[in-house]
Motif scaffolding. Structure first.
Motif, PDB file in Angstrom:
ATOM      1  N   PRO A 169       0.876  -1.194  -0.259  1.00 14.37           N
ATOM      2  CA  PRO A 169       0.523   0.238   0.160  1.00 14.37           C
ATOM      3  C   PRO A 169       0.887   1.476   0.285  1.00 14.37           C
ATOM      4  O   PRO A 169       2.766   1.219   0.891  1.00 14.37           O
ATOM      5  CB  PRO A 169      -0.722   0.107   1.430  1.00 14.37           C
ATOM      6  CG  PRO A 169       0.007  -1.151   2.374  1.00 14.37           C
ATOM      7  CD  PRO A 169       1.010  -1.808   1.698  1.00 14.37           C
ATOM      8  N   SER A 170      -0.268   2.759  -0.774  1.00 10.29           N
ATOM      9  CA  SER A 170       1.140   4.015  -0.177  1.00 10.29           C
ATOM     10  C   SER A 170       1.040   4.412   1.061  1.00 10.29           C
ATOM     11  O   SER A 170       0.624   3.357   1.744  1.00 10.29           O
ATOM     12  CB  SER A 170       0.659   4.968  -1.103  1.00 10.29           C
ATOM     13  OG  SER A 170       0.850   6.034  -1.468  1.00 10.29           O
ATOM     14  N   LYS A 171       2.379   4.213   1.235  1.00  7.35           N
ATOM     15  CA  LYS A 171       3.013   4.627   3.242  1.00  7.35           C
ATOM     16  C   LYS A 171       3.202   3.940   3.294  1.00  7.35           C
ATOM     17  O   LYS A 171       3.205   3.950   4.548  1.00  7.35           O
ATOM     18  CB  LYS A 171       1.363   5.623   3.413  1.00  7.35           C
ATOM     19  CG  LYS A 171       0.757   6.816   2.825  1.00  7.35           C
ATOM     20  CD  LYS A 171       0.235   8.154   3.170  1.00  7.35           C
ATOM     21  CE  LYS A 171       0.157   9.055   4.926  1.00  7.35           C
ATOM     22  NZ  LYS A 171      -0.572   9.808   5.544  1.00  7.35           N
ATOM     23  N   SER A 172       3.545   2.876   2.876  1.00  5.13           N
ATOM     24  CA  SER A 172       4.512   2.006   3.143  1.00  5.13           C
ATOM     25  C   SER A 172       5.787   2.700   4.245  1.00  5.13           C
ATOM     26  O   SER A 172       5.907   3.530   3.748  1.00  5.13           O
ATOM     27  CB  SER A 172       4.877   0.908   3.198  1.00  5.13           C
ATOM     28  OG  SER A 172       3.583  -0.273   2.252  1.00  5.13           O
ATOM     29  N   PRO A 173       5.543   1.817   5.274  1.00  4.75           N
ATOM     30  CA  PRO A 173       7.672   2.625   5.642  1.00  4.75           C
ATOM     31  C   PRO A 173       8.519   2.039   4.813  1.00  4.75           C
ATOM     32  O   PRO A 173       8.460   1.059   3.953  1.00  4.75           O
ATOM     33  CB  PRO A 173       7.590   1.898   6.940  1.00  4.75           C
ATOM     34  CG  PRO A 173       6.267   1.021   7.372  1.00  4.75           C
ATOM     35  CD  PRO A 173       5.369   0.877   6.165  1.00  4.75           C
ATOM     36  N   SER A 174       9.774   3.305   4.388  1.00  3.06           N
ATOM     37  CA  SER A 174      10.219   2.800   3.521  1.00  3.06           C
ATOM     38  C   SER A 174      11.191   1.513   3.958  1.00  3.06           C
ATOM     39  O   SER A 174      11.602   0.493   2.434  1.00  3.06           O
ATOM     40  CB  SER A 174      11.605   4.066   3.774  1.00  3.06           C
ATOM     41  OG  SER A 174      10.850   5.148   3.509  1.00  3.06           O
ATOM     42  N   GLN A 175      11.477   0.852   4.816  1.00  5.45           N
ATOM     43  CA  GLN A 175      11.663  -0.476   5.591  1.00  5.45           C
ATOM     44  C   GLN A 175      10.635  -1.452   4.836  1.00  5.45           C
ATOM     45  O   GLN A 175      11.319  -2.842   4.224  1.00  5.45           O
ATOM     46  CB  GLN A 175      11.682  -0.539   6.863  1.00  5.45           C
ATOM     47  CG  GLN A 175      12.934   0.115   7.519  1.00  5.45           C
ATOM     48  CD  GLN A 175      14.657  -0.003   7.129  1.00  5.45           C
ATOM     49  OE1 GLN A 175      14.995  -1.255   6.480  1.00  5.45           O
ATOM     50  NE2 GLN A 175      15.739   0.801   7.155  1.00  5.45           N
ATOM     51  N   ARG A 176       9.438  -1.721   4.644  1.00  6.31           N
ATOM     52  CA  ARG A 176       9.049  -2.554   3.691  1.00  6.31           C
ATOM     53  C   ARG A 176       9.089  -2.958   2.898  1.00  6.31           C
ATOM     54  O   ARG A 176       9.202  -3.714   2.279  1.00  6.31           O
ATOM     55  CB  ARG A 176       7.904  -2.173   3.748  1.00  6.31           C
ATOM     56  CG  ARG A 176       6.757  -2.351   5.736  1.00  6.31           C
ATOM     57  CD  ARG A 176       6.086  -4.040   5.921  1.00  6.31           C
ATOM     58  NE  ARG A 176       6.110  -3.605   7.216  1.00  6.31           N
ATOM     59  CZ  ARG A 176       6.344  -4.091   8.467  1.00  6.31           C
ATOM     60  NH1 ARG A 176       8.018  -4.047   8.073  1.00  6.31           N
ATOM     61  NH2 ARG A 176       6.059  -3.639   9.333  1.00  6.31           N
ATOM     62  N   TYR A 177      10.173  -2.088   1.476  1.00  2.24           N
ATOM     63  CA  TYR A 177       9.569  -2.010   0.106  1.00  2.24           C
ATOM     64  C   TYR A 177      11.076  -2.448   0.365  1.00  2.24           C
ATOM     65  O   TYR A 177      11.506  -3.509  -0.559  1.00  2.24           O
ATOM     66  CB  TYR A 177      10.145  -0.557   0.160  1.00  2.24           C
ATOM     67  CG  TYR A 177       8.615   0.208  -0.149  1.00  2.24           C
ATOM     68  CD1 TYR A 177       7.739  -0.297  -1.444  1.00  2.24           C
ATOM     69  CD2 TYR A 177       8.825   1.455   0.405  1.00  2.24           C
ATOM     70  CE1 TYR A 177       6.293   0.359  -0.747  1.00  2.24           C
ATOM     71  CE2 TYR A 177       7.039   2.071   0.223  1.00  2.24           C
ATOM     72  CZ  TYR A 177       6.064   1.179  -0.718  1.00  2.24           C
ATOM     73  OH  TYR A 177       5.073   2.149  -0.351  1.00  2.24           O
ATOM     74  N   ILE A 178      12.282  -1.855   0.864  1.00  2.53           N
ATOM     75  CA  ILE A 178      13.477  -2.488   0.923  1.00  2.53           C
ATOM     76  C   ILE A 178      13.718  -4.126   1.656  1.00  2.53           C
ATOM     77  O   ILE A 178      14.046  -4.890   0.732  1.00  2.53           O
ATOM     78  CB  ILE A 178      14.500  -1.601   2.128  1.00  2.53           C
ATOM     79  CG1 ILE A 178      14.566  -0.297   2.231  1.00  2.53           C
ATOM     80  CG2 ILE A 178      15.682  -2.505   2.548  1.00  2.53           C
ATOM     81  CD1 ILE A 178      15.458   0.043   0.702  1.00  2.53           C
ATOM     82  N   GLN A 179      13.086  -4.120   2.552  1.00  2.21           N
ATOM     83  CA  GLN A 179      12.222  -5.854   3.098  1.00  2.21           C
ATOM     84  C   GLN A 179      12.005  -6.720   1.449  1.00  2.21           C
ATOM     85  O   GLN A 179      12.877  -7.737   0.731  1.00  2.21           O
ATOM     86  CB  GLN A 179      11.595  -5.775   4.135  1.00  2.21           C
ATOM     87  CG  GLN A 179      12.414  -5.512   5.193  1.00  2.21           C
ATOM     88  CD  GLN A 179      11.022  -6.427   6.456  1.00  2.21           C
ATOM     89  OE1 GLN A 179      10.264  -6.421   5.901  1.00  2.21           O
ATOM     90  NE2 GLN A 179      11.303  -5.149   7.545  1.00  2.21           N
TER      91      GLN A 179
END
Lengths: 207, 190
Positions: free
Chosen positions: A170-180
Motif C-alpha cells: 500500500p502507498s505510505k508503507s514504511p520505506s523499510q517494508r519496501y527494502i525488505q
C-alpha cells in the motif's frame, strides 16, 4: 524499549502468519505481467526487457498530494538501497494520458529524481495495464478549478527482472517494508512463486 | 476470542508499522497534534510561525500558523501547501479563503482512502478550526492546493499566501518552498 521491540517483532510475525492464512496464491497468479508503454523520452518501455527490478505505481500529475508522497517514498527507498539502487527502476504510469504529456511527465519527475521513469500510452493501453495490475481508477468531475480528478488505488508493485509481479505494497508503507521486499528479490528468494506468500500487505486491493 | 486476538494483533501491528517509520512515528506521537498550543513557540520551520488575529494581542480571535510550506512543482500541475493551524481562541473559527499571486486559484482539498484502497480527493469549502485545537495539514490528508501556477515552484523560493479566517481576520504569510524530501515533522526538532 527492548521489550517493546521484542513484542512488536512477535506481533509482526504473528500478523504475517495471519495474512498468509487469509491469502491464497491462486487469487494473485493472474495479476501483473508484461506490457509496453511509451516513456517520458518517447521511447518504448517494455517491462520484461528492462533486466531490472521495477517498482511500479500509478497516478496522475494533477494529484498534488498522494502521488508526490509516493514519489518521495521512492527517493527514500533509492537512498536506502545504496549501491543496489542501480538494479532497480522506479516507474510512474499516468492514469491521465489526456492531460499528462510526455514533456510534463519528464519535467515533473525530474523534480524528484531524473532517473525516475514516466510512462504513458493511449487511454486503452493504460486501461489494459491497469487491469493487469488490478489498479482501480475512475475520472470524476469536481466542482473545483481542478476540473477532473482521478480516484485511484495507490499501491506500489514490485516486479522482478522476468516481469513477474512479486509484491504489492500500500502507498505510505514504511520505506523499510519496501527494502525488505527488494532485498528478498535481489537475493532471489521466492523467485519461483509469482507473488510471495505472506508478504503482501494489501489484501483489500485483491478482492 | 479469536476476534479479540485478531483485533489485538492488528492494533499492535499498526503500532509496529508506525514505529518502523520514523516519520509516521513522529506523526503519531506528535504532542502538537490535537492539542491547543505548541509547547515551544519557535517549533516548526522558522518562516512558518505566524499568528492571525484582528488585534495582534487579542488572544480571543487568534489562529497560530506553524510550519507552513509548499513543495516544488512544475507550472503545468498544481502545487500543495501544508501547515498546522492552531485556533487558540475559545470559539471555533474557520479558514474561509486563500489567495496568492503565485496561482490563479487556491482551494482546500482533502485526500481520503476508501475500503478498496482507492484514494480520492474532495474540495472543502472551508477548513473548520475547532476552538483550542490544532489542525494539521499534511501529505496524504488535507492540503491547500495551488491551481494554475504562474511559474514553476522551485525549492527555496518564497511565495505570499493570504489567508482569510472567519474570526481571526486576514493575514498574509510567507510560504517557503521546502525540498521534496523534507517532512513537516522534521521541523519540530529544532
Amino acid at each position: 524499549m527492548k521489550r517493546l521491540a521484542l513484542v512488536a517483532t512477535l506481533v509482526l510475525a504473528l500478523c504475517q502468519n495471519l495474512y498468509a492464512e487469509r491469502m491464497t496464491l491462486k487469487e494473485y497468479s493472474d495479476l501483473g505481467g508484461d506490457f509496453t508503454l511509451i516513456d517520458h523520452n518517447n521511447q518504448p518501455f517494455q517491462l520484461a526487457k528492462r533486466g531490472k527490478i521495477v517498482m511500479l505505481f500509478f497516478g496522475y500529475l494533477n494529484c498534488p498530494d498522494i502521488c508526490p508522497t509516493t514519489l518521495v517514498e521512492m527517493i527514500e527507498v533509492k537512498q536506502l538501497l545504496g549501491a543496489n539502487a542501480s538494479k532497480v527502476e522506479f516507474v510512474f504510469v499516468t492514469l491521465d494520458p489526456d492531460r499528462d504529456s510526455t514533456e510534463n511527465l519528464k519535467t515533473y519527475l525530474a523534480n524528484f529524481d531524473p532517473a525516475f521513469i514516466g510512462l504513458r500510452g493511449s487511454k486503452e493501453e493504460i486501461a489494459k495495464v491497469a487491469k493487469q495490475y488490478n489498479v482501480l481508477y475512475r475520472s470524476r468531475e469536481l466542482r473545483s478549478a481542478l476540473g477532473t480528478t482521478i480516484d485511484h488505488s495507490a499501491a506500489v508493485y514490485m516486479v522482478d527482472t522476468q516481469a513477474q509481479l512479486r509484491f504489492i505494497f500500500p502507498s505510505k508503507s514504511p520505506s523499510q517494508r519496501y527494502i525488505q521486499g527488494l532485498e528478498m528479490m535481489l537475493k532471489g528468494i521466492g523467485k519461483d512463486t509469482p507473488l510471495q506468500k505472506g508478504d503482501s500487505w494489501l489484501q483489500k486491493m485483491m478482492k | 476470542m479469536k476476534t479479540l486476538t485478531l483485533a489485538l494483533a492488528f492494533g499492535l501491528f499498526a503500532v509496529n508499522l508506525f514505529a518502523a517509520d520514523p516519520h509516521e512515528g513522529h506523526s503519531m506521537a506528535n504532542p502538537h497534534e490535537g492539542h491547543a498550543m505548541p509547547a515551544d513557540p519557535h517549533a516548526g520551520h522558522g518562516m512558518g510561525n505566524l499568528s492571525a488575529g484582528k488585534l495582534s494581542n487579542d488572544a480571543s480571535t487568534a489562529v497560530h500558523i506553524e510550519a507552513i510550506h509548499a513543495y516544488p512543482s512544475i507550472k503545468a500541475v498544481p502545487g500543495a501547501v501544508y501547515a498546522t493551524f492552531t485556533n487558540t481562541a475559545a470559539v471555533a473559527d474557520q479558514l474561509l479563503s486563500i489567495t496568492t499571486p503565485a496561482a490563479k486559484t487556491v482551494e482546500i482539498h482533502a485526500t481520503s482512502m476508501n475500503k478498496e484502497g482507492v484514494m480520492r480527493m474532495d474540495q472543502l469549502k472551508t477548513l473548520p478550526l475547532p476552538a483550542g485545537q490544532a489542525v494539521k495539514l499534511e501529505r496524504g490528508g488535507t492540503h491547500i492546493m495551488l491551481i494554475g501556477l504562474k511559474a514553476n515552484l522551485a525549492k527555496d523560493e518564497i511565495i505570499d499566501l493570504t489567508l482569510e479566517f472567519q474570526n481571526a481576520g486576514k493575514l498574509t504569510v510567507k510560504v517557503p518552498v521546502w525540498p521534496l524530501s523534507q517532512h513537516s515533522q522534521d521541523g519540530f526538532h529544532h
